[in-house]
Design a protein around this motif. Structure first.
Motif, mmCIF file in Angstrom:
data_model
loop_
_atom_site.group_PDB
_atom_site.id
_atom_site.type_symbol
_atom_site.label_atom_id
_atom_site.label_comp_id
_atom_site.label_asym_id
_atom_site.label_seq_id
_atom_site.Cartn_x
_atom_site.Cartn_y
_atom_site.Cartn_z
ATOM 1 N N ASN A 109 0.939 -0.990 0.145
ATOM 2 C CA ASN A 109 -0.042 -0.196 0.096
ATOM 3 C C ASN A 109 0.898 1.241 0.054
ATOM 4 N N LEU A 110 2.002 1.258 0.486
ATOM 5 C CA LEU A 110 2.932 2.256 0.809
ATOM 6 C C LEU A 110 3.547 2.774 -0.715
ATOM 7 N N ILE A 111 3.795 1.752 -1.567
ATOM 8 C CA ILE A 111 4.143 1.842 -2.888
ATOM 9 C C ILE A 111 3.199 1.863 -3.971
ATOM 10 N N ASP A 112 2.041 1.816 -3.290
ATOM 11 C CA ASP A 112 0.942 1.864 -4.158
ATOM 12 C C ASP A 112 0.960 0.796 -5.443
ATOM 13 N N HIS A 113 1.133 -0.241 -5.047
ATOM 14 C CA HIS A 113 1.182 -1.322 -6.217
ATOM 15 C C HIS A 113 -0.171 -2.291 -6.005
ATOM 16 N N GLN A 114 -0.318 -3.290 -6.894
ATOM 17 C CA GLN A 114 -1.542 -4.113 -6.795
ATOM 18 C C GLN A 114 -0.882 -5.486 -6.181
ATOM 19 N N PHE A 115 0.354 -5.819 -6.051
ATOM 20 C CA PHE A 115 0.867 -7.088 -5.582
ATOM 21 C C PHE A 115 2.299 -6.791 -4.922
ATOM 22 N N PHE A 116 2.837 -7.621 -4.077
ATOM 23 C CA PHE A 116 4.097 -7.473 -3.514
ATOM 24 C C PHE A 116 4.556 -9.014 -3.318
#
Length: 176
Positions: A138-145
């Protein structure tokens, strides 16, 4: 093809089961008897969600659609699956029955799509919990990690689902 129908928050009538078996029998020309199709029907409010997952020779073919009517959702799912197969027919030729592609008059010949990697990224995978991975995502605003699960020691992937919740993908044994 072996067909397994699962109902969630609903009851599936025999007429729908017959429709599912008849329509999925058309996919036998690609997969044959050894394939397994899991059909999940879910009723949520005024929505009918139908998901079909076909497993064959280590490959997974999946589609999901939501409408007000489960029959319409199922038809849409079958159409999506057929388009996926036809669109990737050259790449799938070695995985599924090659003679199945000989007569596909129902579909326009779609141009073969090349897989093209346009960006490559490297980063170190740190041990963390799934909750920490969600926070980082959420901090890097991605859809996956991708992260190393501190509890299991294995590489996992956390992703944001369409319903706003999160999903976790862990390595495991194939269910074939």
């Amino acid at each position: 093809m072996k067909v397994i129908i699962t109902a969630r928050k609903t009851i599936v009538k025999d007429s729908f089961k017959e429709k599912v078996e008849k329509r999925l029998a058309k996919f036998d020309r690609f997969f044959g008897e050894e394939a397994t199709a899991n059909v999940t029907v879910t009723h949520e409010g005024d929505r009918e969600i139908v998901e079909v997952t076909i497993k064959f020779k280590g490959m997974t073919y999946r589609a999901e659609r939501t409408t007000e009517d489960r029959a319409i959702s199922f038809d849409a799912v079958c159409d999506v699956l057929m388009k996926q197969i036809v669109k990737n027919k050259k790449k799938l030729d070695k995985k599924v029955k090659s003679e199945a592609f000989v007569d596909l008059h129902d579909f326009a010949d779609e141009p073969e799509e090349e897989y093209k990697i346009v960006k490559s990224k490297k980063y170190s995978i740190r041990p963390m919990t799934a909750e920490d991975a969600i926070l980082n995502m959420n901090l890097i605003d991605h859809q996956f990690f991708i992260f190393n699960n501190a509890e299991t020691g294995k590489v996992n992937l956390i992703y944001r689902r369409n319903d706003g919740n999160y999903g976790l993908i862990e390595p495991g044994e194939d269910e074939e």
